[in-house]
Motif scaffolding. Structure first.
Motif: not given
Length: 117
Positions: A1-23
């Protein structure tokens, strides 16, 4: 579960960055700065700690975690050393990461050859 949480939170932070780059018309340097400053502000408000506890390394490893680490180091050094801690706290708390980045960059530059594109 630790790995899943790390993946989700890290992915959300990266997704926000990608949205900022794209939009937006923000440059990557400004987005990077915004993430560092947001880590500092969230840490100062006491909001980054619960995020880091829930997300584990997924919240600690991205650049916003670096901002939080620097702010926490300044807070601790300010309480311990007084006003001098404002200047030394951030670098002291992040010294291992900064040293690793410099050392790995040096190794990569020695092992590879630069060339024109």
């Amino acid at each position: 579960m630790q790995f899943l949480n790390a993946f989700i939170f890290g992915g959300l932070i990266c997704a926000v960055g990608q949205i900022l780059i794209d939009k937006t018309s923000l440059t990557p340097a400004r987005i990077l700065t915004a993430f560092v400053v947001s880590g500092v502000v969230l840490g100062a408000l006491g909001l980054y700690e619960p995020i880091a506890n829930a997300g584990g390394e997924g919240a600690a490893v991205p650049i916003s975690g670096f901002g939080n680490l620097m702010a926490q180091g300044v807070r601790d050094a300010l309480a311990r050393d007084g006003a001098l801690g404002i200047l030394t706290g951030g670098l002291t708390s992040a010294a291992a990461g900064i040293t690793a980045a410099i050392a790995f960059s040096l190794i990569a530059s020695v092992m590879s050859k630069s060339r024109d594109k």
